[in-house]
Design a protein around this motif. Sequence first.
Motif, PDB file in Angstrom:
ATOM      1  N   VAL A   1    -102.130  -2.010  38.105  1.00 42.87           N
ATOM      2  CA  VAL A   1    -102.066  -1.709  36.673  1.00 42.87           C
ATOM      3  C   VAL A   1    -102.692  -2.836  35.861  1.00 42.87           C
ATOM      4  O   VAL A   1    -103.451  -2.593  34.908  1.00 42.87           O
ATOM      5  CB  VAL A   1    -100.606  -1.473  36.236  1.00 42.87           C
ATOM      6  CG1 VAL A   1    -100.498  -1.434  34.715  1.00 42.87           C
ATOM      7  CG2 VAL A   1    -100.087  -0.168  36.814  1.00 42.87           C
ATOM      8  N   MET A   2    -102.387  -4.088  36.216  1.00 40.36           N
ATOM      9  CA  MET A   2    -102.960  -5.225  35.499  1.00 40.36           C
ATOM     10  C   MET A   2    -104.476  -5.262  35.625  1.00 40.36           C
ATOM     11  O   MET A   2    -105.188  -5.487  34.640  1.00 40.36           O
ATOM     12  CB  MET A   2    -102.339  -6.530  36.002  1.00 40.36           C
ATOM     13  CG  MET A   2    -100.910  -6.746  35.538  1.00 40.36           C
ATOM     14  SD  MET A   2    -100.248  -8.374  35.963  1.00 40.36           S
ATOM     15  CE  MET A   2    -100.170  -8.246  37.751  1.00 40.36           C
ATOM     16  N   ILE A   3    -104.977  -5.028  36.835  1.00 41.30           N
ATOM     17  CA  ILE A   3    -106.427  -5.014  37.031  1.00 41.30           C
ATOM     18  C   ILE A   3    -107.054  -3.878  36.220  1.00 41.30           C
ATOM     19  O   ILE A   3    -108.070  -4.061  35.542  1.00 41.30           O
ATOM     20  CB  ILE A   3    -106.766  -4.859  38.530  1.00 41.30           C
ATOM     21  CG1 ILE A   3    -106.286  -6.083  39.314  1.00 41.30           C
ATOM     22  CG2 ILE A   3    -108.265  -4.659  38.722  1.00 41.30           C
ATOM     23  CD1 ILE A   3    -106.955  -7.371  38.918  1.00 41.30           C
ATOM     24  N   GLY A   4    -106.423  -2.703  36.289  1.00 40.24           N
ATOM     25  CA  GLY A   4    -106.959  -1.556  35.558  1.00 40.24           C
ATOM     26  C   GLY A   4    -106.946  -1.776  34.058  1.00 40.24           C
ATOM     27  O   GLY A   4    -107.928  -1.458  33.366  1.00 40.24           O
ATOM     28  N   LEU A   5    -105.853  -2.325  33.534  1.00 35.13           N
ATOM     29  CA  LEU A   5    -105.766  -2.584  32.095  1.00 35.13           C
ATOM     30  C   LEU A   5    -106.784  -3.622  31.659  1.00 35.13           C
ATOM     31  O   LEU A   5    -107.424  -3.483  30.607  1.00 35.13           O
ATOM     32  CB  LEU A   5    -104.347  -3.046  31.747  1.00 35.13           C
ATOM     33  CG  LEU A   5    -104.059  -3.314  30.266  1.00 35.13           C
ATOM     34  CD1 LEU A   5    -104.298  -2.058  29.445  1.00 35.13           C
ATOM     35  CD2 LEU A   5    -102.627  -3.813  30.091  1.00 35.13           C
ATOM     36  N   ALA A   6    -106.953  -4.665  32.467  1.00 30.91           N
ATOM     37  CA  ALA A   6    -107.936  -5.703  32.132  1.00 30.91           C
ATOM     38  C   ALA A   6    -109.352  -5.137  32.112  1.00 30.91           C
ATOM     39  O   ALA A   6    -110.135  -5.423  31.197  1.00 30.91           O
ATOM     40  CB  ALA A   6    -107.834  -6.851  33.139  1.00 30.91           C
ATOM     41  N   LEU A   7    -109.690  -4.322  33.113  1.00 28.54           N
ATOM     42  CA  LEU A   7    -111.025  -3.726  33.157  1.00 28.54           C
ATOM     43  C   LEU A   7    -111.226  -2.754  31.997  1.00 28.54           C
ATOM     44  O   LEU A   7    -112.321  -2.674  31.413  1.00 28.54           O
ATOM     45  CB  LEU A   7    -111.230  -3.006  34.491  1.00 28.54           C
ATOM     46  CG  LEU A   7    -111.320  -3.909  35.727  1.00 28.54           C
ATOM     47  CD1 LEU A   7    -111.398  -3.062  36.992  1.00 28.54           C
ATOM     48  CD2 LEU A   7    -112.532  -4.841  35.636  1.00 28.54           C
ATOM     49  N   PHE A   8    -110.169  -1.997  31.654  1.00 30.23           N
ATOM     50  CA  PHE A   8    -110.268  -1.048  30.558  1.00 30.23           C
ATOM     51  C   PHE A   8    -110.543  -1.766  29.236  1.00 30.23           C
ATOM     52  O   PHE A   8    -111.436  -1.378  28.471  1.00 30.23           O
ATOM     53  CB  PHE A   8    -108.977  -0.234  30.466  1.00 30.23           C
ATOM     54  CG  PHE A   8    -108.916   0.682  29.276  1.00 30.23           C
ATOM     55  CD1 PHE A   8    -109.709   1.820  29.222  1.00 30.23           C
ATOM     56  CD2 PHE A   8    -108.073   0.406  28.220  1.00 30.23           C
ATOM     57  CE1 PHE A   8    -109.657   2.658  28.128  1.00 30.23           C
ATOM     58  CE2 PHE A   8    -108.011   1.240  27.124  1.00 30.23           C
ATOM     59  CZ  PHE A   8    -108.812   2.373  27.075  1.00 30.23           C
ATOM     60  N   VAL A   9    -109.781  -2.824  28.966  1.00 32.08           N
ATOM     61  CA  VAL A   9    -109.968  -3.570  27.719  1.00 32.08           C
ATOM     62  C   VAL A   9    -111.351  -4.207  27.672  1.00 32.08           C
ATOM     63  O   VAL A   9    -112.033  -4.190  26.635  1.00 32.08           O
ATOM     64  CB  VAL A   9    -108.872  -4.641  27.573  1.00 32.08           C
ATOM     65  CG1 VAL A   9    -109.162  -5.563  26.387  1.00 32.08           C
ATOM     66  CG2 VAL A   9    -107.508  -3.975  27.402  1.00 32.08           C
ATOM     67  N   ARG A  10    -111.782  -4.736  28.814  1.00 32.17           N
ATOM     68  CA  ARG A  10    -113.114  -5.350  28.857  1.00 32.17           C
ATOM     69  C   ARG A  10    -114.196  -4.302  28.640  1.00 32.17           C
ATOM     70  O   ARG A  10    -115.196  -4.558  27.953  1.00 32.17           O
ATOM     71  CB  ARG A  10    -113.313  -6.043  30.213  1.00 32.17           C
ATOM     72  CG  ARG A  10    -114.580  -6.874  30.314  1.00 32.17           C
ATOM     73  CD  ARG A  10    -114.618  -7.947  29.242  1.00 32.17           C
ATOM     74  NE  ARG A  10    -115.804  -8.782  29.378  1.00 32.17           N
ATOM     75  CZ  ARG A  10    -116.234  -9.604  28.434  1.00 32.17           C
ATOM     76  NH1 ARG A  10    -115.556  -9.706  27.289  1.00 32.17           N
ATOM     77  NH2 ARG A  10    -117.314 -10.330  28.624  1.00 32.17           N
TER      78      ARG A  10
END
Length: 248
Positions: free
Chosen positions: A53-62
């Motif tokens: 989830v953290m990786i996905g959220l970080a990639l989404f925001v980026r």
Amino acid sequence: MKQILLLKDALRPLLDAIRDLTPIVLVIAFFQVVVFQQSLFALEHMVSGLFLVMIGLALFVRGLEIGLFPLGEGLAQAFARKGSSFWLFLFAFLLGFGTTIAEPALIAVASKAAEVAAEGHLIDHTQRAMDDYALGLRLTVALSVGVAILLGVLRIIFAWPLHYCIISGYILVIAMTSFTPESMIGIAYDSGGVTTSTITVPLITALGVGLASSLRGRNPILDGFGMIAFASLLPVLFVMLYGIVVFA
């Protein structure tokens, strides 16, 4: 020094995601251990899931920062420079319609609403009837968001006061509630929330800010925001009307 700054900038979305998810993790852990006095079940699955989830959220925001926001602002500014109102209005409507019809939250809610309607004998308990109901609901909401974004563009161009538009809209919502079948009222009110999610919000926000930045006499802070309010309001009205037409 330069490499450190680049690494810090690259890791910033991940650190922000960890910061944002930490309160959720603490709340779950507190109730699981202190209130229910149970051990954290399937700890390895929880840790791996949170990591993903953290990786996905970080990639989404980026992705929003480097892709969707600049894209929306650039398109709005290009339409403003072109000076063609027709193409701007058409783009605004299609942007609202296209992003909403593909919204995962709307697809899930429409599917669940169809299942509940079938179980409540409001529609036939067949897959065809449920698919038609869900599709009709999705198209209605998508159409309403398209109209909402179009109205948002008109508001920016003509400098309509946002509070008057929203107050008038909710007065109409209250009035229509009295004529809407009870089975559709909850769905209608929830429809405004599911439209403002991961796909729709970034592009609509960027469009409003970009358009307000490109027009003389418009302030991006005062005029660029407010489209999300329209996108939350219009679906309520349109789904109520859909319920009146289908079930009344």
